[in-house]
Design an enzyme around this catalytic site. Structure first.
Site, PDB file in Angstrom:
ATOM      1  N   ARG A 151      11.272  -0.631  11.104  1.00  0.00           N
ATOM      2  CA  ARG A 151      10.178  -0.404  12.048  1.00  0.00           C
ATOM      3  C   ARG A 151      10.207  -1.426  13.179  1.00  0.00           C
ATOM      4  O   ARG A 151      10.503  -2.599  12.959  1.00  0.00           O
ATOM      5  CB  ARG A 151       8.837  -0.503  11.304  1.00  0.00           C
ATOM      6  CG  ARG A 151       8.422   0.794  10.675  1.00  0.00           C
ATOM      7  CD  ARG A 151       7.271   0.662   9.739  1.00  0.00           C
ATOM      8  NE  ARG A 151       6.138  -0.117  10.211  1.00  0.00           N
ATOM      9  CZ  ARG A 151       5.016  -0.260   9.516  1.00  0.00           C
ATOM     10  NH1 ARG A 151       4.878   0.322   8.345  1.00  0.00           N
ATOM     11  NH2 ARG A 151       4.028  -0.991   9.988  1.00  0.00           N
ATOM     12  N   ARG A 205      11.953  -5.141   4.989  1.00  0.00           N
ATOM     13  CA  ARG A 205      11.711  -3.728   4.668  1.00  0.00           C
ATOM     14  C   ARG A 205      12.581  -2.794   5.513  1.00  0.00           C
ATOM     15  O   ARG A 205      12.808  -3.020   6.694  1.00  0.00           O
ATOM     16  CB  ARG A 205      10.236  -3.422   4.944  1.00  0.00           C
ATOM     17  CG  ARG A 205       9.913  -1.946   4.923  1.00  0.00           C
ATOM     18  CD  ARG A 205       8.446  -1.674   4.972  1.00  0.00           C
ATOM     19  NE  ARG A 205       7.780  -2.224   6.138  1.00  0.00           N
ATOM     20  CZ  ARG A 205       6.477  -2.199   6.299  1.00  0.00           C
ATOM     21  NH1 ARG A 205       5.699  -1.686   5.366  1.00  0.00           N
ATOM     22  NH2 ARG A 205       5.932  -2.708   7.375  1.00  0.00           N
ATOM     23  N   LYS A 257       0.841  -1.213   0.000  1.00  0.00           N
ATOM     24  CA  LYS A 257       0.000   0.000   0.000  1.00  0.00           C
ATOM     25  C   LYS A 257       0.874   1.261   0.000  1.00  0.00           C
ATOM     26  O   LYS A 257       0.678   2.167  -0.800  1.00  0.00           O
ATOM     27  CB  LYS A 257      -0.923   0.022   1.240  1.00  0.00           C
ATOM     28  CG  LYS A 257      -1.806  -1.204   1.387  1.00  0.00           C
ATOM     29  CD  LYS A 257      -2.701  -1.121   2.604  1.00  0.00           C
ATOM     30  CE  LYS A 257      -1.978  -1.145   3.942  1.00  0.00           C
ATOM     31  NZ  LYS A 257      -1.318  -2.408   4.280  1.00  0.00           N
ATOM     32  N   ARG A 309      -0.433  -8.949  13.425  1.00  0.00           N
ATOM     33  CA  ARG A 309      -0.973  -7.948  12.496  1.00  0.00           C
ATOM     34  C   ARG A 309      -1.818  -8.622  11.413  1.00  0.00           C
ATOM     35  O   ARG A 309      -2.856  -8.108  11.013  1.00  0.00           O
ATOM     36  CB  ARG A 309       0.171  -7.139  11.867  1.00  0.00           C
ATOM     37  CG  ARG A 309       0.763  -6.139  12.847  1.00  0.00           C
ATOM     38  CD  ARG A 309       2.131  -5.634  12.423  1.00  0.00           C
ATOM     39  NE  ARG A 309       2.145  -4.922  11.169  1.00  0.00           N
ATOM     40  CZ  ARG A 309       3.260  -4.618  10.505  1.00  0.00           C
ATOM     41  NH1 ARG A 309       4.442  -4.955  11.004  1.00  0.00           N
ATOM     42  NH2 ARG A 309       3.202  -3.972   9.370  1.00  0.00           N
ATOM     43  N   ARG A 360      -9.834   0.638   8.606  1.00  0.00           N
ATOM     44  CA  ARG A 360      -9.316  -0.682   8.973  1.00  0.00           C
ATOM     45  C   ARG A 360     -10.360  -1.525   9.689  1.00  0.00           C
ATOM     46  O   ARG A 360     -10.078  -2.666  10.055  1.00  0.00           O
ATOM     47  CB  ARG A 360      -8.123  -0.496   9.898  1.00  0.00           C
ATOM     48  CG  ARG A 360      -6.814  -0.973   9.315  1.00  0.00           C
ATOM     49  CD  ARG A 360      -5.748  -0.705  10.333  1.00  0.00           C
ATOM     50  NE  ARG A 360      -4.537  -1.403  10.072  1.00  0.00           N
ATOM     51  CZ  ARG A 360      -3.500  -0.852   9.462  1.00  0.00           C
ATOM     52  NH1 ARG A 360      -3.557   0.372   9.030  1.00  0.00           N
ATOM     53  NH2 ARG A 360      -2.400  -1.552   9.293  1.00  0.00           N
TER      54      ARG A 360
HETATM   55  P1  AP5 Z   1       4.863  -1.625   1.838  1.00  0.00           P
HETATM   56  O1  AP5 Z   1       4.469  -0.827   0.632  1.00  0.00           O
HETATM   57  O2  AP5 Z   1       5.647  -0.930   2.881  1.00  0.00           O
HETATM   58  O3  AP5 Z   1       3.580  -2.346   2.448  1.00  0.00           O
HETATM   59  P2  AP5 Z   1       2.313  -1.772   3.212  1.00  0.00           P
HETATM   60  O4  AP5 Z   1       1.101  -2.446   2.640  1.00  0.00           O
HETATM   61  O5  AP5 Z   1       2.327  -0.271   3.198  1.00  0.00           O
HETATM   62  O6  AP5 Z   1       2.616  -2.370   4.620  1.00  0.00           O
HETATM   63  P3  AP5 Z   1       2.582  -1.778   6.099  1.00  0.00           P
HETATM   64  O7  AP5 Z   1       3.325  -2.748   6.951  1.00  0.00           O
HETATM   65  O8  AP5 Z   1       3.024  -0.361   6.137  1.00  0.00           O
HETATM   66  O9  AP5 Z   1       1.077  -1.879   6.389  1.00  0.00           O
HETATM   67  P4  AP5 Z   1       0.414  -1.976   7.732  1.00  0.00           P
HETATM   68  O10 AP5 Z   1      -0.992  -1.862   7.286  1.00  0.00           O
HETATM   69  O11 AP5 Z   1       0.687  -3.169   8.568  1.00  0.00           O
HETATM   70  O12 AP5 Z   1       1.097  -0.829   8.601  1.00  0.00           O
HETATM   71  P5  AP5 Z   1       0.638   0.638   8.992  1.00  0.00           P
HETATM   72  O13 AP5 Z   1       1.833   1.483   9.017  1.00  0.00           O
HETATM   73  O14 AP5 Z   1      -0.552   1.063   8.196  1.00  0.00           O
HETATM   74  O15 AP5 Z   1       5.640  -2.916   1.323  1.00  0.00           O
HETATM   75  C1  AP5 Z   1       6.254  -3.808   2.241  1.00  0.00           C
HETATM   76  C2  AP5 Z   1       7.633  -4.245   1.695  1.00  0.00           C
HETATM   77  O16 AP5 Z   1       7.429  -5.066   0.549  1.00  0.00           O
HETATM   78  C3  AP5 Z   1       8.498  -3.065   1.235  1.00  0.00           C
HETATM   79  O17 AP5 Z   1       9.818  -3.299   1.628  1.00  0.00           O
HETATM   80  C4  AP5 Z   1       8.371  -3.054  -0.295  1.00  0.00           C
HETATM   81  O18 AP5 Z   1       9.586  -2.674  -0.900  1.00  0.00           O
HETATM   82  C5  AP5 Z   1       8.056  -4.514  -0.598  1.00  0.00           C
HETATM   83  N1  AP5 Z   1       7.093  -4.619  -1.693  1.00  0.00           N
HETATM   84  C6  AP5 Z   1       6.012  -3.833  -1.934  1.00  0.00           C
HETATM   85  N2  AP5 Z   1       5.343  -4.265  -3.023  1.00  0.00           N
HETATM   86  C7  AP5 Z   1       6.003  -5.375  -3.465  1.00  0.00           C
HETATM   87  C8  AP5 Z   1       5.786  -6.273  -4.550  1.00  0.00           C
HETATM   88  N3  AP5 Z   1       4.763  -6.149  -5.405  1.00  0.00           N
HETATM   89  N4  AP5 Z   1       6.669  -7.304  -4.682  1.00  0.00           N
HETATM   90  C9  AP5 Z   1       7.734  -7.466  -3.828  1.00  0.00           C
HETATM   91  N5  AP5 Z   1       7.992  -6.616  -2.801  1.00  0.00           N
HETATM   92  C10 AP5 Z   1       7.123  -5.603  -2.605  1.00  0.00           C
HETATM   93  O19 AP5 Z   1       0.095   0.417  10.469  1.00  0.00           O
HETATM   94  C11 AP5 Z   1       0.947   0.088  11.552  1.00  0.00           C
HETATM   95  C12 AP5 Z   1       0.130   0.002  12.841  1.00  0.00           C
HETATM   96  O20 AP5 Z   1      -0.525   1.257  13.118  1.00  0.00           O
HETATM   97  C13 AP5 Z   1      -1.014  -1.026  12.828  1.00  0.00           C
HETATM   98  O21 AP5 Z   1      -0.563  -2.312  13.125  1.00  0.00           O
HETATM   99  C14 AP5 Z   1      -1.934  -0.431  13.918  1.00  0.00           C
HETATM  100  O22 AP5 Z   1      -1.446  -0.720  15.210  1.00  0.00           O
HETATM  101  C15 AP5 Z   1      -1.817   1.059  13.711  1.00  0.00           C
HETATM  102  N6  AP5 Z   1      -2.836   1.610  12.786  1.00  0.00           N
HETATM  103  C16 AP5 Z   1      -2.591   2.227  11.586  1.00  0.00           C
HETATM  104  N7  AP5 Z   1      -3.745   2.613  11.019  1.00  0.00           N
HETATM  105  C17 AP5 Z   1      -4.741   2.240  11.858  1.00  0.00           C
HETATM  106  C18 AP5 Z   1      -6.160   2.353  11.804  1.00  0.00           C
HETATM  107  N8  AP5 Z   1      -6.791   2.924  10.761  1.00  0.00           N
HETATM  108  N9  AP5 Z   1      -6.888   1.842  12.846  1.00  0.00           N
HETATM  109  C19 AP5 Z   1      -6.270   1.277  13.895  1.00  0.00           C
HETATM  110  N10 AP5 Z   1      -4.928   1.141  14.029  1.00  0.00           N
HETATM  111  C20 AP5 Z   1      -4.167   1.617  12.999  1.00  0.00           C
END
Ligand code: AP5
Length: 218
Positions: free
Chosen positions: A161, A127, A13, A172, A88
């Site tokens: 992270r 990552r 994402k 997660r 979410r």
């Molecule tokens: P990347 O693009 O970083 O993936 P992502 O989907 O953005 O993953 P996140 O881990 O950031 O998502 P998340 O939803 O768990 O975390 P968030 O920060 O939102 O890609 C990952 C890796 O793969 C990278 O290294 C990239 O290079 C590689 N890659 C990408 N595409 C690829 C492909 N096609 N092929 C191969 N490699 C690829 O949330 C963190 C925490 O915050 C949550 O756990 C929760 O505690 C809290 N939180 C955030 N939002 C909310 C909410 N709305 N409600 C409640 N709690 C929340």
């Protein structure tokens, strides 16, 4: 244009949101990044956010809804935004609908990024990001052109992270399947859900997303 990128942790994402931001002049609204900024600022909410994120659990709905309502009211969002990490839960999706309706806005795309659970652990544990400009990289899939040097800003400092470890990823993923996946039928019922194959390589996924944007614009 306002859109949502939906998908499990590590689906890509953030990677794709950054590209759409550059190509279409949209603003990426990553709730994860917002929470990490709160933690880094030392604000009182930061301690709670730090603990919940480290455990791989979700923050309370009311708090996240308030955070996004405040953010999309800011002038830079007027040209369009990409929601990355929000909604979410179904209550967050319902609150978003109310927010958009109040502002006379609509969702143009809700794009699900489909990725097998088995691939996600490798993606997340490999990552890392540039500590200076935040550009994202991966040990295997997205290396900088010169090892150890950020392509975007030339910095040589990188960080990982705290929640990017195999143990937290399992929690997660469980949270995604239990609390976030029910959003998919919610948007399906409204006829706005689209999907891309997130297992494809990064450029190919970008191509699939661009094709969806173009199709609807045509
Ligand atoms: P990347 O693009 O970083 O993936 P992502 O989907 O953005 O993953 P996140 O881990 O950031 O998502 P998340 O939803 O768990 O975390 P968030 O920060 O939102 O890609 C990952 C890796 O793969 C990278 O290294 C990239 O290079 C590689 N890659 C990408 N595409 C690829 C492909 N096609 N092929 C191969 N490699 C690829 O949330 C963190 C925490 O915050 C949550 O756990 C929760 O505690 C809290 N939180 C955030 N939002 C909310 C909410 N709305 N409600 C409640 N709690 C929340």
């Amino acid at each position: 244009m306002n859109l949502i990128l939906l998908g499990p942790p590590g689906a890509g994402k953030g990677t794709q949101a950054k590209r759409l931001e550059d190509r279409h002049g949209l603003v990426q609204l990553s709730t994860g990044d917002m929470l990490r900024a709160v933690v880094a600022s030392g604000a009182p909410l930061g301690q709670q956010a730090k603990e919940i994120m480290a455990a791989g659990k979700l923050m309370p709905d009311e708090l996240m809804i308030e955070m996004i309502a405040d953010r999309i009211s800011q002038p830079d969002c007027a040209a369009g935004f990409i929601l990355d990490g929000f909604p979410r839960t179904v209550p967050q999706a319902e609150a978003l609908d109310r927010m958009l309706e109040e502002k006379g806005l609509k969702l143009d795309h809700v794009i699900e990024m489909k990725v097998d659970d088995a691939a996600l652990v490798e993606r997340i544990t490999g990552r890392y990001t540039c500590s200076k400009c935040g550009r994202g990289y991966h040990d295997t899939f997205q290396k900088p052109a010169v090892e150890g040097v950020c392509d975007a800003c030339g910095s040589t400092e990188f960080s990982r992270r705290a929640d990017d470890n195999a143990e937290t990823v399992t929690t997660r993923l469980a949270a995604y399947h239990k609390q976030t996946a029910p959003i998919l039928p919610y948007y399906q019922a409204r006829g706005v859900l689209e999907a891309v194959d997130g297992m494809a390589d990064i450029d190919e996924v970008t191509g699939q997303i661009e094709a969806l944007l173009k199709d609807k614009a045509a």
